[in-house]
Scaffold this motif. Sequence first.
Motif, short mmCIF file in Angstrom:
data_model
loop_
_atom_site.label_atom_id
_atom_site.label_comp_id
_atom_site.label_asym_id
_atom_site.label_seq_id
_atom_site.Cartn_x
_atom_site.Cartn_y
_atom_site.Cartn_z
N LYS A 12 3.56 43.10 -47.00
CA LYS A 12 2.21 43.21 -47.53
C LYS A 12 1.22 42.68 -46.50
CE LYS A 12 -1.03 43.58 -50.78
NZ LYS A 12 -1.55 44.86 -51.25
N THR A 13 0.16 43.44 -46.22
CA THR A 13 -0.84 43.01 -45.25
C THR A 13 -2.24 43.12 -45.84
OG1 THR A 13 -1.05 45.23 -44.30
CG2 THR A 13 0.59 43.76 -43.31
N ALA A 14 -3.19 42.52 -45.13
CA ALA A 14 -4.60 42.62 -45.52
C ALA A 14 -5.42 42.79 -44.25
CB ALA A 14 -5.04 41.37 -46.28
N GLU A 15 -6.62 43.34 -44.41
CA GLU A 15 -7.54 43.50 -43.30
C GLU A 15 -8.64 42.45 -43.42
OE1 GLU A 15 -7.38 45.60 -40.66
OE2 GLU A 15 -5.41 46.24 -41.39
N ASP A 16 -8.80 41.64 -42.38
CA ASP A 16 -9.83 40.60 -42.38
C ASP A 16 -10.68 40.75 -41.14
OD1 ASP A 16 -11.21 38.29 -43.20
OD2 ASP A 16 -9.95 37.04 -41.91
N ASN A 17 -11.92 41.23 -41.31
CA ASN A 17 -12.84 41.43 -40.18
C ASN A 17 -12.20 42.29 -39.09
OD1 ASN A 17 -14.91 39.82 -41.33
ND2 ASN A 17 -13.87 37.96 -40.61
N GLY A 18 -11.56 43.38 -39.53
CA GLY A 18 -10.97 44.32 -38.59
C GLY A 18 -9.63 43.92 -38.03
N LYS A 19 -9.08 42.80 -38.48
CA LYS A 19 -7.79 42.32 -38.00
C LYS A 19 -6.76 42.37 -39.11
CE LYS A 19 -7.38 37.90 -37.28
NZ LYS A 19 -7.52 36.56 -36.67
N THR A 20 -5.56 42.85 -38.79
CA THR A 20 -4.48 42.89 -39.77
C THR A 20 -3.80 41.53 -39.84
OG1 THR A 20 -4.07 45.23 -39.33
CG2 THR A 20 -2.31 44.01 -40.42
N VAL A 21 -3.67 41.01 -41.06
CA VAL A 21 -2.98 39.74 -41.25
C VAL A 21 -1.80 39.96 -42.19
CG1 VAL A 21 -5.01 38.32 -40.81
CG2 VAL A 21 -4.53 39.07 -43.15
N GLY A 22 -0.75 39.15 -42.00
CA GLY A 22 0.46 39.27 -42.80
C GLY A 22 0.40 38.45 -44.07
N HIS A 23 1.50 38.51 -44.84
CA HIS A 23 1.49 37.96 -46.19
C HIS A 23 1.98 36.51 -46.29
CE1 HIS A 23 5.76 38.80 -45.76
NE2 HIS A 23 5.99 38.12 -46.87
N VAL A 24 2.36 35.89 -45.16
CA VAL A 24 2.83 34.51 -45.21
C VAL A 24 1.66 33.58 -44.92
CG1 VAL A 24 4.43 32.81 -44.27
CG2 VAL A 24 5.14 35.20 -44.50
N ILE A 25 1.35 32.70 -45.87
CA ILE A 25 0.22 31.79 -45.76
C ILE A 25 0.67 30.41 -45.29
CG2 ILE A 25 -1.64 30.63 -47.04
CD1 ILE A 25 -2.18 33.55 -46.82
N ASP A 26 -0.09 29.83 -44.37
CA ASP A 26 0.12 28.44 -43.99
C ASP A 26 -0.58 27.56 -45.03
OD1 ASP A 26 0.06 25.88 -42.92
OD2 ASP A 26 -0.28 26.57 -40.87
N PRO A 27 0.17 26.84 -45.85
CA PRO A 27 -0.46 26.03 -46.91
C PRO A 27 -1.41 24.97 -46.37
CG PRO A 27 1.92 26.19 -47.24
CD PRO A 27 1.64 26.69 -45.86
N ARG A 28 -1.22 24.56 -45.13
CA ARG A 28 -2.05 23.50 -44.56
C ARG A 28 -3.45 23.99 -44.22
NH1 ARG A 28 2.18 22.31 -39.85
NH2 ARG A 28 1.78 24.56 -39.73
N SER A 29 -3.54 25.21 -43.71
CA SER A 29 -4.84 25.76 -43.32
C SER A 29 -5.42 26.72 -44.35
CB SER A 29 -4.72 26.48 -41.98
OG SER A 29 -3.90 27.65 -42.11
N GLY A 30 -4.54 27.25 -45.20
CA GLY A 30 -4.97 28.26 -46.15
C GLY A 30 -5.12 29.64 -45.54
#
Length: 321
Positions: A237-255
């Motif tokens: 699962k991915t998302a688009e954030d300001n034209g950049k593709t990000v993956g589905h694993v979240i770093d709990p420390r940074s969010g």
Amino acid sequence: MNNSLTVQLACHAMATRFEFVLCGSDEVALRAAGEEAIREIRRIESKFSFYNPTSVISKLNARAGYESVRTDPETFHFIQQASLLSKETNSTFDPTIAPLMRAWGLIRNSDTPPDHKKIEEAKNLTGMSRVILDESDGSVRYETPGMQIDPGSLGKGYALDQVALLLKELGVEHALVHGGTSSVVAWGKPPGEHNEWKVAVELPEVVSLFKKEFQKTPTRVFALDNQSLSVSAIWGKTAEDNGKTVGHVIDPRSGKPVESALLAACITDNATTADAYSTAMLVMHSEAAAFADEKQAITDYYIVLANGEILSSNSYISNYH
């Protein structure tokens, strides 16, 4: 023990495909055991599904932010185990990140774009240390309404551990079972002359969504001898954030989604622990090797960083460029 016959079964559960390779001398008994194992996976899915509003976990999530909720022994032990694994990994593994996943638009079946205001708010709704467990009555409470536990990060591993116990009780002495190829448990011996089960892990072409073209894709082959393998990776699962593709694993420390590592794999003696450790190691990225080297439970590991460096317990390969 004769393991000349092989029975293969499969089922769809937990949004993935589980496959069973069972070896022995009695095909009828192997198939019957496999069918029992499939029923066990479906039972666990029904009980711990984050997406089923009638599941035990969904009912807990709806109430535990407002009051202490008594749970059954299996559910309490599952959450307690998740809490211990979160502590062991310094909260780099955290099954309470569902609010962050939702804010990033990474919850299953969601096409909502990331909402950075909600992301900041969601940070206050995470933290396994804020899940209060009372062993005296088996109750669970969340410090803040809106917190949720999503068993997905452990669910496949837990299901595989329970299935392994069941199959062994039913007399299956040689088997490999996996959930979506990312969680694997194996014991006994495979058919033929091999003494260990071999599982290959490689980087698929989809990583080009996150990084420049690859010149070479390495494959890492793991040998499993009564052990479990877990692979965590940023694709899926991915998302688009300001034209950049990000993956589905979240770093709990940074969010924020993990970007410094592409894949982390490790071997331990049980699939639940392996699932937690591989997720944590992906989040830790360059610090993961030190963590893995300190953990006696981890007998082998393989981490692919986004900068091209590969960290491995046996220096299998140093760079994938």
